[in-house]
Design a protein around this motif. Structure first.
Motif, short mmCIF file in Angstrom:
data_model
loop_
_atom_site.label_atom_id
_atom_site.label_comp_id
_atom_site.label_asym_id
_atom_site.label_seq_id
_atom_site.Cartn_x
_atom_site.Cartn_y
_atom_site.Cartn_z
N THR A 151 0.81 -1.22 0.00
CA THR A 151 0.00 0.00 0.00
C THR A 151 0.85 1.27 0.00
O THR A 151 0.33 2.34 -0.30
CB THR A 151 -0.92 0.04 1.23
OG1 THR A 151 -0.13 0.21 2.43
CG2 THR A 151 -1.75 -1.22 1.35
N PHE A 168 0.89 3.46 -3.11
CA PHE A 168 -0.41 4.10 -3.31
C PHE A 168 -0.57 5.30 -2.38
O PHE A 168 -1.11 6.33 -2.77
CB PHE A 168 -1.54 3.08 -3.05
CG PHE A 168 -1.57 1.95 -4.03
CD1 PHE A 168 -2.23 2.07 -5.24
CD2 PHE A 168 -0.92 0.76 -3.75
CE1 PHE A 168 -2.25 1.03 -6.15
CE2 PHE A 168 -0.94 -0.29 -4.65
CZ PHE A 168 -1.61 -0.16 -5.86
N TRP A 219 1.12 7.14 -5.90
CA TRP A 219 0.10 7.01 -6.94
C TRP A 219 -1.24 7.62 -6.54
O TRP A 219 -1.90 8.23 -7.37
CB TRP A 219 -0.08 5.54 -7.29
CG TRP A 219 1.11 4.98 -8.00
CD1 TRP A 219 2.00 5.67 -8.78
CD2 TRP A 219 1.57 3.64 -7.99
NE1 TRP A 219 2.98 4.83 -9.27
CE2 TRP A 219 2.75 3.57 -8.79
CE3 TRP A 219 1.13 2.47 -7.38
CZ2 TRP A 219 3.45 2.39 -9.00
CZ3 TRP A 219 1.83 1.29 -7.59
CH2 TRP A 219 2.97 1.25 -8.39
N PHE A 220 -1.67 7.44 -5.30
CA PHE A 220 -2.96 7.95 -4.88
C PHE A 220 -2.82 9.06 -3.84
O PHE A 220 -3.74 9.31 -3.06
CB PHE A 220 -3.84 6.81 -4.32
CG PHE A 220 -4.40 5.92 -5.39
CD1 PHE A 220 -5.62 6.17 -5.97
CD2 PHE A 220 -3.67 4.83 -5.84
CE1 PHE A 220 -6.13 5.35 -6.95
CE2 PHE A 220 -4.16 3.99 -6.83
CZ PHE A 220 -5.39 4.25 -7.40
N LYS A 221 -1.67 9.71 -3.85
CA LYS A 221 -1.47 10.83 -2.94
C LYS A 221 -2.40 11.96 -3.35
O LYS A 221 -2.45 12.34 -4.52
CB LYS A 221 -0.01 11.30 -2.99
CG LYS A 221 0.30 12.37 -1.96
CD LYS A 221 1.79 12.73 -2.00
CE LYS A 221 2.12 13.77 -0.92
NZ LYS A 221 3.56 14.12 -0.94
N SER A 280 -8.87 8.92 1.89
CA SER A 280 -8.17 7.72 1.41
C SER A 280 -6.79 7.61 2.04
O SER A 280 -6.34 6.52 2.42
CB SER A 280 -8.04 7.75 -0.11
OG SER A 280 -7.26 8.85 -0.55
N ARG A 281 -6.10 8.74 2.16
CA ARG A 281 -4.77 8.73 2.77
C ARG A 281 -4.86 8.36 4.25
O ARG A 281 -3.98 7.67 4.78
CB ARG A 281 -4.10 10.08 2.58
CG ARG A 281 -2.67 10.13 3.10
CD ARG A 281 -2.01 11.43 2.69
NE ARG A 281 -0.76 11.66 3.38
CZ ARG A 281 0.41 11.13 3.03
NH1 ARG A 281 0.46 10.33 1.98
NH2 ARG A 281 1.50 11.39 3.71
#
Length: 547
Positions: A61, A64, A68-70, A211-212
């Motif tokens: 994770t 991510f 990538w999902f920062k 999400s973070r």
């Protein structure tokens, strides 16, 4: 003759007996090891299979969460702008006198909305704000400034917010963020954005959205094992993690011996038992393929964890003594400087005197690293500094320029911090001038440099910029990084820190793949972790199926 013959026969019998018994003993030991090594491998493997699974899943994770999902944010820093001198109608000393402030620790200039204020850090360490035109205090000024900064960073001027002071590190605002105290500004919108800002220097400390926050919870509990510290303590958590990592290394070594170096012998035994199959073959093949990365992950992780046994006390190393207002005899606004190039001010204590600290604004696209102090890395002589270093110091009583002020300031701070270590005093503000004087001179300097960008040794994890680097000529190459704006220790690094940092960066985070870009590096890291995860899952299934 008879006795001799009997004696000779007895001797020969003894030798024969020894020969007979020695071979079976060695053979028995070898057979015992061979017979039990597979059992030992299964046992020590099952002891850590759950930790390995958790570590691998949480490690997957990390890209991510950090890449990538920062979550996107409009701005991550406040670009330095020249101070509008026309807005400074009243001088700092006049405002202090008007508000009957006899002593303070620092003064800065900040903008909130369209108004300009002096930010005064009082003797009580509280930040108060005074209008530069009227000198009147701003009610709840620090909260207003925190909100202004947070809205600037996320480019959101309308969403309702909640503002909370943070004076200690939490599960969502961890020690890795370094900066305290900060304000948590929570935006009431769908992404549940929280922005952490440090108002003392007007900078972004961290930001998280929903999400973070979820990734952080998973990583903290399954990779850092915060849950174990919560039910016990930090030392037990570190000890258990080290034990598990050691067992993982033993399991990897035993597996490599069984499925690699001695596979012919164990293969025969397993075939005789009728226990071969596709699952076992894949467990062997993938295990051999990822044996090296299993070792590098476990070894670098263990080295990293051992560093956690020693508390990082850098946040306590600060020297911001109380400065008497009466020392501000030379007017700040009358100093012979080009105000069109000054982006910030400060007041610091150096020796028994106080100095105005003036920060130069980068010219055009030029950053401060273009005006670095000459670097004498590898030289046995002290570095020579340039006249224009980005920060200048003027005596608050005489208004005269202090030559090489920034380096002098950093040297005195390092001297105080060394004295703090020698005297066992964690907070350097409690060390008086006599104690510092008795600490002796600094070791020779190998390099003196101002950094405005993070590099491999002084990485982003340290948060503070700009800093002054002082590399001391000591056996362990002790290097201090000082933040002159706050008179704080930003980092303290020795050769052991460098070795651990290198092992973690190369063996755990695969920074040697940076040449291929972050995406490729993260993909390679994830494939490695996924391989270890698959081997562990196959091993778990085999343990459950084979009795």
């Amino acid at each position: 003759m008879k006795n001799d013959k009997n004696g000779s026969m007895a001797y020969q019998g003894t030798v024969a007996a020894r020969q007979v018994h020695s071979t079976p003993e060695k053979s028995s030991l070898r057979k015992y090891v061979q017979r039990n090594m597979y059992r030992w491998h299964r046992l020590i493997g099952i002891l850590t299979v759950i930790p390995v699974i958790f570590w691998c899943l949480s490690g997957l994770t990390h890209p991510f969460m950090s890449h990538w999902f920062k979550p996107a944010i409009a701005r991550e820093f406040v670009r330095p702008q020249a101070i509008d001198k026309k807005a400074l109608i009243k001088s700092p000393e006049a405002v202090l006198s008007l508000n009957h402030i006899a002593a303070f620790r620092n003064i800065r200039v900040v903008t909130i909305g369209s108004a300009t204020y002096y930010q005064v850090k009082g003797a009580d360490n509280q930040l108060n704000y005074y209008d530069t035109g009227s000198g009147k205090p701003l009610v709840k000024g620090d909260e207003q400034y925190a909100e202004s900064l947070a809205r600037y960073f996320v480019d959101d001027a309308r969403t309702p917010v909640r503002i909370t002071p943070i004076t200690g590190f939490t599960n969502e605002y961890r020690y890795v963020n370094r900066l305290l105290p900060v304000w948590k500004v929570s935006f009431d919108r769908s992404d549940d954005m929280d922005v952490y800002v440090e108002t003392e220097q007007g900078r972004l400390a961290n930001y998280n959205e929903w999400s973070r926050k979820s990734f952080l919870w998973l990583f903290n509990n399954f990779h850092n094992w915060d849950w174990l510290a919560a039910i016990s303590n930090h030392t037990i958590r570190v000890g258990v993690m080290l034990l598990c990592l050691s067992i993982i290394i033993l399991s990897m070594i035993s597996g490599l011996v069984i499925y690699g170096f001695m596979w012919d012998r164990f293969k025969t035994a397993r075939k005789a038992a009728g226990k071969t199959g596709l699952l076992r073959k894949n467990h062997r093949r993938i295990g051999i393929a990822v044996s090296f990365v299993t070792f590098t992950f476990a070894f670098s992780g263990a080295c990293h964890v051992t560093r956690k046994l020693t508390s990082d006390e850098r946040i306590k190393y600060v020297h911001q003594p109380v400065i008497r207002t009466e020392k501000l005899q030379a007017s700040l606004l009358q100093l012979p400087v080009d105000w069109g190039k000054i982006s910030q001010i400060g007041v610091v204590s150096l020796g028994r005197k106080a100095y105005y600290q003036l920060f130069a604004k980068p010219e055009g696209n030029e950053s401060w690293n273009k005006k670095q102090i000459d670097n004498a890395e590898g030289s046995r002589k002290e570095a020579v500094t340039r006249q224009k270093s980005g920060i200048t110091y003027y005596d608050t009583q005489t208004g005269t320029l202090l030559p090489d002020g920034m380096t002098r300031h950093a040297k005195e701070l390092v001297k105080r911090f060394l004295a703090a270590d020698a005297n066992g005093v964690p907070c350097c503000g409690r060390i008086d001038a006599i104690q510092v004087a008795n600490a002796g001179e600094l070791p020779a300097l190998q390099a003196t440099e101002i950094l405005t960008k993070f590099d491999r040794e002084y990485g982003f994890i340290n948060k503070r910029l700009p800093v002054v680097k002082l590399a001391l000529d000591t056996p362990d190459k002790l290097t201090y990084y000082i933040e002159p704006a706050t008179s704080r220790l930003a980092a303290r690094i020795t050769d052991s820190d460098r070795r651990e940092g290198l092992s973690f960066a190369v063996l755990h985070k695969y920074f040697f793949m940076d040449w291929a870009g972050k995406n490729v590096r993260d993909i390679v890291t994830m494939i490695s972790a996924l391989g270890v995860l698959v081997v562990s899952l196959f091993g778990l299934v085999l343990f459950l199926k084979v009795k």
